[in-house]
Design a protein around this motif. Sequence first.
Motif, PDB file in Angstrom:
ATOM      1  N   MET A 139       0.787  -0.933  -0.073  1.00 55.77           N
ATOM      2  CA  MET A 139       0.071   0.118  -0.118  1.00 55.77           C
ATOM      3  C   MET A 139       0.899   1.217   0.075  1.00 55.77           C
ATOM      4  SD  MET A 139      -3.420  -1.103   2.301  1.00 55.77           S
ATOM      5  CE  MET A 139      -4.243   0.781   1.886  1.00 55.77           C
ATOM      6  N   GLY A 140       2.071   1.144   0.666  1.00 58.61           N
ATOM      7  CA  GLY A 140       2.957   2.252   0.597  1.00 58.61           C
ATOM      8  C   GLY A 140       3.217   2.423  -0.855  1.00 58.61           C
ATOM      9  N   SER A 141       3.471   1.598  -1.803  1.00 60.87           N
ATOM     10  CA  SER A 141       3.686   1.913  -3.243  1.00 60.87           C
ATOM     11  C   SER A 141       2.560   2.434  -3.959  1.00 60.87           C
ATOM     12  CB  SER A 141       4.080   0.434  -3.942  1.00 60.87           C
ATOM     13  OG  SER A 141       4.274   0.687  -5.366  1.00 60.87           O
ATOM     14  N   SER A 142       1.207   2.076  -3.425  1.00 62.42           N
ATOM     15  CA  SER A 142       0.116   2.775  -4.122  1.00 62.42           C
ATOM     16  C   SER A 142       0.043   4.286  -3.686  1.00 62.42           C
ATOM     17  CB  SER A 142      -1.032   1.925  -3.595  1.00 62.42           C
ATOM     18  OG  SER A 142      -1.134   0.594  -4.002  1.00 62.42           O
ATOM     19  N   ALA A 143       0.259   4.432  -2.267  1.00 60.18           N
ATOM     20  CA  ALA A 143       0.255   5.693  -1.736  1.00 60.18           C
ATOM     21  C   ALA A 143       1.234   6.705  -2.723  1.00 60.18           C
ATOM     22  CB  ALA A 143       0.802   5.687  -0.197  1.00 60.18           C
ATOM     23  N   GLY A 144       2.394   6.258  -2.958  1.00 58.28           N
ATOM     24  CA  GLY A 144       3.311   6.838  -3.684  1.00 58.28           C
ATOM     25  C   GLY A 144       2.600   7.451  -5.135  1.00 58.28           C
ATOM     26  N   MET A 145       1.554   6.787  -5.556  1.00 65.27           N
ATOM     27  CA  MET A 145       0.898   7.423  -6.692  1.00 65.27           C
ATOM     28  C   MET A 145      -0.388   8.044  -6.222  1.00 65.27           C
ATOM     29  SD  MET A 145       0.963   4.258  -9.241  1.00 65.27           S
ATOM     30  CE  MET A 145       2.452   3.687  -9.821  1.00 65.27           C
ATOM     31  N   VAL A 146      -0.830   7.918  -5.085  1.00 65.10           N
ATOM     32  CA  VAL A 146      -2.064   8.615  -4.597  1.00 65.10           C
ATOM     33  C   VAL A 146      -1.668  10.147  -4.217  1.00 65.10           C
ATOM     34  CG1 VAL A 146      -3.903   8.609  -2.571  1.00 65.10           C
ATOM     35  CG2 VAL A 146      -3.481   6.372  -3.736  1.00 65.10           C
ATOM     36  N   ILE A 147      -0.726  10.025  -3.438  1.00 61.17           N
ATOM     37  CA  ILE A 147      -0.159  11.287  -2.957  1.00 61.17           C
ATOM     38  C   ILE A 147       1.067  11.698  -3.889  1.00 61.17           C
ATOM     39  CG2 ILE A 147       0.847  12.432  -0.819  1.00 61.17           C
ATOM     40  CD1 ILE A 147      -0.832  10.311   0.702  1.00 61.17           C
ATOM     41  N   GLY A 148       1.950  10.854  -4.148  1.00 61.65           N
ATOM     42  CA  GLY A 148       3.262  11.243  -4.449  1.00 61.65           C
ATOM     43  C   GLY A 148       3.091  11.989  -6.079  1.00 61.65           C
ATOM     44  N   SER A 149       2.583  11.135  -6.914  1.00 65.40           N
ATOM     45  CA  SER A 149       2.704  11.420  -8.252  1.00 65.40           C
ATOM     46  C   SER A 149       1.947  12.825  -8.515  1.00 65.40           C
ATOM     47  CB  SER A 149       2.370  10.657  -9.149  1.00 65.40           C
ATOM     48  OG  SER A 149       3.290   9.313  -9.252  1.00 65.40           O
TER      49      SER A 149
END
Length: 391
Positions: A139-149
């Motif tokens: 989920m940390g990987s997904s959060a990199g797209m939810v918030i990061g990108s």
Amino acid sequence: MSRNKSSFIIFILAFGIFGIVNTEMGFIGILPHLTEHFHISLSQAGLLVSLFALAVAISGLFMPLLLSGINSKVLMLIAMGLFTLSGFVSIYAPSFEVLLVARIIPAFLHPVFFSVAFVAAANSVREEYVARATSRILMGSSAGMVIGSPIAALLADVLSLQASLYFFAIVNMIALIFIIIFVPSMPVREKLTYGSQLSVLRKPIVWNSIITMVLLNAGMYATFSFFAEFLDGITGMNGRQISVMLFIFGTMGLIGNVISGFLLQKRAMRTALVFPIIFGIVYLLVFVLGDYSIPMTLLIALWGTLYTIGLNICQNSITTAAFEAPTFANGLFVALGNMGIALGTFVGGAVIADFGTRSIVWIGILFMVLSFGFIAVRAFRYNPKKVATND
């Protein structure tokens, strides 16, 4: 270790993964800004994604194995420290070449952090909760797209490119501080010999999983690496709209993580078989409806859900095939996944240069068809009973 403490440690590990994925994939949302800032072509800017992924792919084959006897906390500190340092160097990079070098160097420790985080999460919970712990790390990987990108893209659009680069560096610095303060020392309990870990490569099912991971990731990233360019050039969205689309993509990715945890526990092989078919259908719809904002918004939501299901399928595929060597298996997951990213991004960039942006959809479909073939081989040759009994 108490359940609350183990949950907090897993959260920190997931945040570290978020920081690394934020650094890795956040550049996808700002590729158009990089082309303008450094006066380079889109295919050149794409090297920031593909060469990063290639470095991860190469190092993932040997770095987790080579460093498997070192304290896990020490490895995570070294990796996160290097990502933090390179992040601040990237902000002031005087040329594209300097930025590229600053991107590539920390990439070599990317698979080390991932593989150690997966094993550390598994060791912090009881056996029946391992799958759930792994899902939370992803989920940390997904959060990199939810918030990061999307935040990176928005910062570049509203403020400046440097603001986005600051965001990458600061997130990694926070993760580094969290690990220093809250994560306990994690010495290796039982070091497996290099030979015993490498011996899993003798199993045909492991090679089937390796090829499947490369093809699936290539199929996902032949298109997603140029996500911003597609929405800009084909759908006609501006920078802020693209940021919203990245946010939708990532948010649905979090939901996809929850869905995949259930599906892989109940019907792992059937989920893997159906996945490339559904993804291929979504790609066809993207090709047909790519000019229209509302249909694309709906497709992006489904696309994001499928993306994280695909990641979970890949991780489950290799760790169940090479269960005897979990650190090495997770290293392979990261390495081969990024090899697929590099392959997909390279092929996608080449196709864009020759045939235009919309044509990358067909490359994604081609990779999905190929991956389906290998998944089918595993399902009916190596796991026939489970397919017949709903896994």
